[in-house]
Motif scaffolding. Sequence first.
Motif, PDB file in Angstrom:
ATOM      1  N   THR A 222       0.625  -1.449   0.375  1.00 34.61           N
ATOM      2  CA  THR A 222      -0.146  -0.105   0.167  1.00 34.61           C
ATOM      3  C   THR A 222       1.199   1.616   0.112  1.00 34.61           C
ATOM      4  OG1 THR A 222      -1.993  -1.773   0.896  1.00 34.61           O
ATOM      5  CG2 THR A 222      -1.527   1.221   1.348  1.00 34.61           C
ATOM      6  N   VAL A 223       1.965   1.031   1.098  1.00 33.97           N
ATOM      7  CA  VAL A 223       3.078   2.254   0.582  1.00 33.97           C
ATOM      8  C   VAL A 223       3.339   3.325  -0.447  1.00 33.97           C
ATOM      9  CG1 VAL A 223       4.921   3.659   1.925  1.00 33.97           C
ATOM     10  CG2 VAL A 223       3.080   2.375   3.495  1.00 33.97           C
ATOM     11  N   PRO A 224       4.055   2.207  -0.954  1.00 35.56           N
ATOM     12  CA  PRO A 224       4.865   2.287  -2.648  1.00 35.56           C
ATOM     13  C   PRO A 224       3.462   2.944  -3.565  1.00 35.56           C
ATOM     14  CG  PRO A 224       5.733  -0.134  -1.796  1.00 35.56           C
ATOM     15  CD  PRO A 224       4.423   0.464  -0.667  1.00 35.56           C
ATOM     16  N   LEU A 225       2.319   2.098  -3.452  1.00 35.96           N
ATOM     17  CA  LEU A 225       1.059   2.578  -4.573  1.00 35.96           C
ATOM     18  C   LEU A 225       0.738   4.114  -4.032  1.00 35.96           C
ATOM     19  CD1 LEU A 225      -0.808  -0.304  -5.214  1.00 35.96           C
ATOM     20  CD2 LEU A 225       0.402   0.559  -7.098  1.00 35.96           C
ATOM     21  N   ALA A 226       0.505   4.528  -2.958  1.00 38.14           N
ATOM     22  CA  ALA A 226       0.083   5.531  -2.252  1.00 38.14           C
ATOM     23  C   ALA A 226       1.357   6.957  -2.739  1.00 38.14           C
ATOM     24  CB  ALA A 226      -0.128   5.063  -1.160  1.00 38.14           C
ATOM     25  N   ILE A 227       2.074   6.105  -2.354  1.00 35.16           N
ATOM     26  CA  ILE A 227       3.136   7.557  -3.047  1.00 35.16           C
ATOM     27  C   ILE A 227       3.244   7.533  -4.215  1.00 35.16           C
ATOM     28  CG2 ILE A 227       6.147   7.898  -3.044  1.00 35.16           C
ATOM     29  CD1 ILE A 227       6.046   6.432  -0.734  1.00 35.16           C
ATOM     30  N   VAL A 228       3.174   6.976  -5.489  1.00 37.76           N
ATOM     31  CA  VAL A 228       3.445   7.134  -6.662  1.00 37.76           C
ATOM     32  C   VAL A 228       2.229   7.512  -7.623  1.00 37.76           C
ATOM     33  CG1 VAL A 228       3.389   6.096  -9.159  1.00 37.76           C
ATOM     34  CG2 VAL A 228       5.002   5.297  -7.139  1.00 37.76           C
ATOM     35  N   LEU A 229       1.149   7.571  -6.634  1.00 40.74           N
ATOM     36  CA  LEU A 229      -0.289   7.723  -7.407  1.00 40.74           C
ATOM     37  C   LEU A 229      -0.797   9.099  -6.744  1.00 40.74           C
ATOM     38  CD1 LEU A 229      -2.915   4.628  -6.306  1.00 40.74           C
ATOM     39  CD2 LEU A 229      -2.799   5.711  -8.684  1.00 40.74           C
ATOM     40  N   SER A 230       0.180   9.387  -5.936  1.00 41.52           N
ATOM     41  CA  SER A 230      -0.044  11.477  -4.976  1.00 41.52           C
ATOM     42  C   SER A 230       0.558  11.990  -6.158  1.00 41.52           C
ATOM     43  CB  SER A 230       0.014  10.992  -3.872  1.00 41.52           C
ATOM     44  OG  SER A 230       1.552  10.535  -3.261  1.00 41.52           O
ATOM     45  N   LEU A 231       2.380  11.363  -5.957  1.00 46.75           N
ATOM     46  CA  LEU A 231       2.410  12.334  -6.796  1.00 46.75           C
ATOM     47  C   LEU A 231       2.358  12.096  -8.334  1.00 46.75           C
ATOM     48  CD1 LEU A 231       5.609  13.781  -6.769  1.00 46.75           C
ATOM     49  CD2 LEU A 231       6.704  11.947  -7.659  1.00 46.75           C
ATOM     50  N   ALA A 232       1.421  11.066  -9.192  1.00 45.41           N
ATOM     51  CA  ALA A 232       0.920  11.741 -10.657  1.00 45.41           C
ATOM     52  C   ALA A 232      -0.081  12.382 -10.297  1.00 45.41           C
ATOM     53  CB  ALA A 232       0.873   9.908 -10.799  1.00 45.41           C
ATOM     54  N   ILE A 233      -1.099  12.508  -9.692  1.00 45.70           N
ATOM     55  CA  ILE A 233      -2.148  12.876  -9.620  1.00 45.70           C
ATOM     56  C   ILE A 233      -1.906  14.970  -9.123  1.00 45.70           C
ATOM     57  CG2 ILE A 233      -4.200  13.589  -8.312  1.00 45.70           C
ATOM     58  CD1 ILE A 233      -4.478  10.046  -7.378  1.00 45.70           C
ATOM     59  N   ALA A 234      -1.169  14.593  -8.568  1.00 43.28           N
ATOM     60  CA  ALA A 234      -0.530  16.607  -7.652  1.00 43.28           C
ATOM     61  C   ALA A 234      -0.483  17.607  -9.176  1.00 43.28           C
ATOM     62  CB  ALA A 234       0.279  16.726  -6.783  1.00 43.28           C
ATOM     63  N   THR A 235       0.745  16.241 -10.114  1.00 43.73           N
ATOM     64  CA  THR A 235       1.545  16.341 -10.637  1.00 43.73           C
ATOM     65  C   THR A 235       0.812  17.551 -12.397  1.00 43.73           C
ATOM     66  OG1 THR A 235       3.682  15.290 -10.572  1.00 43.73           O
ATOM     67  CG2 THR A 235       3.244  16.142 -13.097  1.00 43.73           C
ATOM     68  N   ILE A 236      -0.028  16.428 -12.446  1.00 45.21           N
ATOM     69  CA  ILE A 236      -1.400  16.848 -13.407  1.00 45.21           C
ATOM     70  C   ILE A 236      -2.229  17.868 -12.850  1.00 45.21           C
ATOM     71  CG2 ILE A 236      -3.461  15.789 -14.809  1.00 45.21           C
ATOM     72  CD1 ILE A 236      -2.211  12.743 -13.739  1.00 45.21           C
ATOM     73  N   LEU A 237      -2.686  17.961 -11.824  1.00 51.32           N
ATOM     74  CA  LEU A 237      -3.351  19.251 -11.097  1.00 51.32           C
ATOM     75  C   LEU A 237      -2.343  20.475 -11.279  1.00 51.32           C
ATOM     76  CD1 LEU A 237      -5.061  17.613  -8.146  1.00 51.32           C
ATOM     77  CD2 LEU A 237      -6.107  19.012 -10.006  1.00 51.32           C
ATOM     78  N   TYR A 238      -0.282  20.372 -11.175  1.00 53.38           N
ATOM     79  CA  TYR A 238      -0.140  21.561 -11.023  1.00 53.38           C
ATOM     80  C   TYR A 238      -0.147  21.994 -12.038  1.00 53.38           C
ATOM     81  CZ  TYR A 238       1.301  20.997  -6.103  1.00 53.38           C
ATOM     82  OH  TYR A 238       1.329  21.276  -5.053  1.00 53.38           O
ATOM     83  N   PHE A 239       0.342  20.944 -13.105  1.00 50.80           N
ATOM     84  CA  PHE A 239       0.486  21.469 -14.668  1.00 50.80           C
ATOM     85  C   PHE A 239      -0.733  22.579 -15.131  1.00 50.80           C
ATOM     86  CE2 PHE A 239       0.682  21.215 -19.476  1.00 50.80           C
ATOM     87  CZ  PHE A 239       1.925  21.908 -19.286  1.00 50.80           C
ATOM     88  N   LEU A 240      -1.725  22.039 -14.975  1.00 49.28           N
ATOM     89  CA  LEU A 240      -3.298  22.833 -15.971  1.00 49.28           C
ATOM     90  C   LEU A 240      -2.996  23.724 -14.305  1.00 49.28           C
ATOM     91  CD1 LEU A 240      -5.816  19.388 -15.880  1.00 49.28           C
ATOM     92  CD2 LEU A 240      -3.748  20.742 -17.493  1.00 49.28           C
ATOM     93  N   VAL A 241      -3.034  23.730 -13.270  1.00 56.27           N
ATOM     94  CA  VAL A 241      -3.467  24.860 -12.559  1.00 56.27           C
ATOM     95  C   VAL A 241      -2.259  26.161 -13.178  1.00 56.27           C
ATOM     96  CG1 VAL A 241      -4.300  26.262  -9.982  1.00 56.27           C
ATOM     97  CG2 VAL A 241      -4.765  23.754 -10.599  1.00 56.27           C
ATOM     98  N   ALA A 242      -0.772  26.030 -12.916  1.00 54.63           N
ATOM     99  CA  ALA A 242      -0.101  26.542 -13.330  1.00 54.63           C
ATOM    100  C   ALA A 242      -0.285  27.406 -14.956  1.00 54.63           C
ATOM    101  CB  ALA A 242       1.230  26.158 -12.986  1.00 54.63           C
ATOM    102  N   ALA A 243      -0.665  26.125 -15.447  1.00 50.71           N
ATOM    103  CA  ALA A 243      -0.731  26.756 -17.377  1.00 50.71           C
ATOM    104  C   ALA A 243      -2.052  27.755 -17.212  1.00 50.71           C
ATOM    105  CB  ALA A 243      -1.451  25.545 -18.210  1.00 50.71           C
TER     106      ALA A 243
END
Length: 317
Positions: A222-243
Amino acid sequence: MPTASLKRTIGLPLLTLYGLGTILGAGIYVLVGEVAGVAGMAAPSSFFLACIVAGLTALSYAELSSRLPRSAGEAAYVDLAFGKRTLSQTMGWAVIVTGIVSAATLTRGLVGYAGVFLELPASLVITTTLLALFAIASWGISEALWAAAIVTLVEIGGLVFVCMAAADEFARLPVELFSVLPGLTSLELTGFASGAFLAFFAFIGFEDIVNVAEEVKSPRRTVPLAIVLSLAIATILYFLVAAASVLSVPPEVLAATEAPLAAVIVAHGFAAETISGVGILAVINGALIQLIMASRVLYGMANQGLAWAGLGSLHAK
């Protein structure tokens, strides 16, 4: 040694929201203006570069947490690798200090959004907020994480709202694509790299996940999956909001305000209060999770013999 053990009550969805909560709270609601101030229109690209750099560390954490799922994970990893007590202690205390500084930075960032509703002394806002967060964090891990998860969903909704408000700007993105990419002059590349340096702080948080590993169900998976998922979702949101931000408001204007996302939606005809309330919750949530993390590192260090044993004691309930 403690007379009670931590309860394994956290599953993948709750743990992913925990990670997202601290990443988002430490990021876009406060930092987008700062990044735009140095990177200009290339701010979205700066966030993407920061993600790549942070991703290397995140994958390391994912691998190590699957092997050694413990509180104070960073100290445990260093101890396993080098077997030097002083080095492990230094790492553990450095993580705790990072949590304290992050919580302080976020709580200070709260003042800008709170000022949209009511002008109060910064010291009063900060002190009251931290006392309230202390009470929530002391309540219990399930209660604190559920509160954090609910606020995280509100945060995500706020970011989606910003993107929807700026929908017309995204229609211009194909034409403006090269403007959000870094230029090739030394000045533009320096601004792009400096923006990525600042944006890296916005990704801090995924590592907090490893420090609640002793309260997670099936932590090695669970811990490794949560790390990867949280970073991936945050990256998508960051790029869209920054744009959406740099296409809606000039970067120098974003840099000059303490509530940059409020400036974005105001530019599209919405009231600043619409997003400022969400910004307040986002910043509070990020600070709450930092406090939870620091307490678990203290607990883990005590159990590893790296800090006073009394810090590893638990209340029976």
